[in-house]
Design an enzyme around this catalytic site. Structure first.
Site, PDB file in Angstrom:
ATOM      1  N   PRO A   1      -9.693 -37.954  11.395  1.00 54.48           N
ATOM      2  CA  PRO A   1     -10.833 -37.076  11.636  1.00 54.48           C
ATOM      3  C   PRO A   1     -10.533 -35.805  12.419  1.00 54.48           C
ATOM      4  CG  PRO A   1     -10.879 -38.889  13.185  1.00 54.48           C
ATOM      5  CD  PRO A   1      -9.695 -39.131  12.288  1.00 54.48           C
TER       6      PRO A   1
ATOM      7  N   ASP B   1     -10.090 -39.925   5.199  1.00 59.90           N
ATOM      8  CA  ASP B   1      -9.536 -41.023   4.412  1.00 59.90           C
ATOM      9  C   ASP B   1      -9.462 -40.591   2.944  1.00 59.90           C
ATOM     10  OD1 ASP B   1      -9.157 -44.219   4.218  1.00 59.90           O
ATOM     11  OD2 ASP B   1     -10.401 -43.548   2.541  1.00 59.90           O
TER      12      ASP B   1
ATOM     13  N   LYS C   1      -8.681 -26.061   0.138  1.00 59.60           N
ATOM     14  CA  LYS C   1      -9.710 -27.094   0.233  1.00 59.60           C
ATOM     15  C   LYS C   1     -10.497 -27.024   1.514  1.00 59.60           C
ATOM     16  CE  LYS C   1      -9.073 -30.471  -3.106  1.00 59.60           C
ATOM     17  NZ  LYS C   1      -9.717 -31.699  -3.478  1.00 59.60           N
TER      18      LYS C   1
ATOM     19  N   GLY D   1      -7.622 -34.545   4.595  1.00 61.88           N
ATOM     20  CA  GLY D   1      -8.487 -34.778   5.751  1.00 61.88           C
ATOM     21  C   GLY D   1      -9.208 -36.107   5.639  1.00 61.88           C
TER      22      GLY D   1
ATOM     23  N   ASP E   1      -4.230 -30.037   2.657  1.00 60.30           N
ATOM     24  CA  ASP E   1      -5.450 -29.239   2.693  1.00 60.30           C
ATOM     25  C   ASP E   1      -5.491 -28.486   4.022  1.00 60.30           C
ATOM     26  OD1 ASP E   1      -6.165 -30.469   0.318  1.00 60.30           O
ATOM     27  OD2 ASP E   1      -7.287 -32.047   1.332  1.00 60.30           O
TER      28      ASP E   1
ATOM     29  N   THR F   1     -11.907 -42.410   8.853  1.00 59.80           N
ATOM     30  CA  THR F   1     -12.736 -41.393   8.211  1.00 59.80           C
ATOM     31  C   THR F   1     -13.612 -40.713   9.269  1.00 59.80           C
ATOM     32  OG1 THR F   1     -14.263 -40.981   6.370  1.00 59.80           O
ATOM     33  CG2 THR F   1     -14.566 -43.028   7.591  1.00 59.80           C
ATOM     34  N   ALA F   2     -14.103 -39.520   8.952  1.00 61.51           N
ATOM     35  CA  ALA F   2     -14.840 -38.715   9.940  1.00 61.51           C
ATOM     36  C   ALA F   2     -16.018 -39.469  10.545  1.00 61.51           C
ATOM     37  CB  ALA F   2     -15.324 -37.416   9.294  1.00 61.51           C
TER      38      ALA F   2
ATOM     39  N   MET G   1     -20.602 -33.143   4.683  1.00 64.21           N
ATOM     40  CA  MET G   1     -20.819 -31.901   3.920  1.00 64.21           C
ATOM     41  C   MET G   1     -22.301 -31.659   3.649  1.00 64.21           C
ATOM     42  SD  MET G   1     -17.674 -32.556   1.199  1.00 64.21           S
ATOM     43  CE  MET G   1     -18.215 -34.258   0.888  1.00 64.21           C
TER      44      MET G   1
ATOM     45  N   GLY H   1     -15.757 -33.099  15.399  1.00 66.71           N
ATOM     46  CA  GLY H   1     -15.688 -34.375  16.109  1.00 66.71           C
ATOM     47  C   GLY H   1     -14.262 -34.829  16.377  1.00 66.71           C
TER      48      GLY H   1
END
Lengths: 256, 256
Positions: free
Chosen positions: A16, A94, A61, A92, A39, A122-123, A178, A207
């Site tokens: 993240p 996962d 990206k 970025g 990315d 993941t974020a 997003m 974050g």
């Protein structure tokens, strides 16, 4: 010797943002690979772990910026690995959560290229931990859903659509990726689907990094508060009763 | 000197099983802490990273086995950190996904104990990556939901309940944790809620470890196939069109 062996592509999640949230496996692969195809990263410092002779390929990206088309990225992965090289495709978050990792894996499979997928924080998980919001919590939430807030332009409208009102009815904690461009519209849909107007919402930008900022509100006022605080991407939005813990359990004080 | 400083508790996710999927931060904290308070772990080898003088406290936590009551675990975290010690509370998966990390953080906050939360690769992400199932995929799924399949006995029935039919209606990829005991009943509820009987389902036991095993089927036959293959906990269940990729994109061949 090495170039005689078949090449291999690793689809690796970069996590993240906080470089320390990288996995041990991802770090090992970065330290040993011949090519990195990456990315725009939240933390470019991850690339410092590569060998001096590692070739780094930025393929863009990021919403709103020019980037290499997805098909070209996939051709690049096949080409770079064809002479026995080890390629890290660094993505970025996962690779299998809104990362198009499935498409890249399918291309590699069809081309006969060996690959592995390296999962990551993941974020949603990273932001929730750093802002102090348990995504599930006894008596409050026994399910959590990650959703894409918009159709990425480069998918040509082929993204599966999200039925916001159906998601409103589950009672799950919702985490939007997003979604900053249409946050107010999404919140209205969730209210129309039955979520109380007073449902707590937290928005976290950058974050897990020193630039982390957060705004708290409800489904009715979060859009306005986000505009007032001028929060934009990259952000995640956490919606549900658990979001109220963000005021209580926040422990991460970014030093800028 | 050190004992004069206030103590600190780190709520640390141990990841899904493969020790290499630990984060760099989790490893650093294990290497330096004074105490580790850990559940039954998929990979006990993580404890090898601790200092020789680190005190290790096993508090159980595995479905069906005796374990230290949650309240006692929380009292232990407060007590162990009270004399300036650093305590790692090592939890399977991610602390904020079905990990009761929120409850432990609340207790620490109320007791005035400093803490941090270290996110991790949750089982859903680890298993999906190692079996080759993208949890989201263009044109197939723009959302994914993690759900708890049963009320953990130790919660005294205070777990928030899951509305399976509402989740059926979202079209999201579903990933079930702790669901092996009532998989057939859950699948029937999802069909009653509108998911096609032919919806692909994959069950992964001991995901990301050398013991990984998987069974593929549909909502109508997965319960029977799981029984025939004698799969039990720890497993995750992945439900949705993306689950069909598990046959195509599987890359991890466990060596037993």
């Amino acid at each position: 010797m090495k170039s005689a062996a078949p090449g291999k592509v690793y689809l690796v999640g970069a996590g993240p943002g906080d470089p320390e949230l990288l996995t041990l496996k991802a770090k090992r692969l970065l330290e040993t690979c011949d090519h990195v195809v990456y990315d725009y990263l939240v933390s470019e410092s991850l690339l410092d772990w590569t060998r001096p002779d590692c070739q780094k390929h930025c393929v863009g990206k990021r919403a709103g910026f020019h980037s290499v088309p997805q098909e070209e990225i996939e051709r690049m992965l096949v080409r770079l690995s064809s002479d026995g090289k080890t390629v890290v495709r660094l993505k970025g978050g996962d690779p299998f959560i809104f990362g198009r990792g499935g498409e890249e894996a399918l291309t590699l499979k069809r081309a006969g290229v060996a690959f592995e997928v390296v999962p990551a924080v993941t974020a949603a998980l990273g932001c929730a931990a750093y802002i102090g919001i348990p995504l599930t919590h006894r008596a409050l939430s026994a399910s959590v859903t990650f959703l894409s807030g918009h159709e990425m332009p480069e998918t040509g409208g082929q993204t599966a659509s999200v039925n916001w009102r159906a998601h409103a009815a589950t009672g799950a904690t919702l985490v939007l990726y997003m979604a900053m461009g249409q946050l107010t519209e999404i919140c209205a849909e969730l209210i129309a689907g039955g979520r109380p107007e007073t449902t707590p919402v937290a928005v976290v930008q950058w974050g897990t990094t020193p630039r982390q900022r957060a705004v708290h509100g409800t489904l009715t006022n979060i859009g306005e508060r986000v505009r007032a605080a001028d929060l934009g991407p990259p952000s995640v939005v956490i919606i549900g009763d658990v979001a109220r813990f963000g005021d209580t359990l926040s422990w991460f004080d970014p030093v800028i």
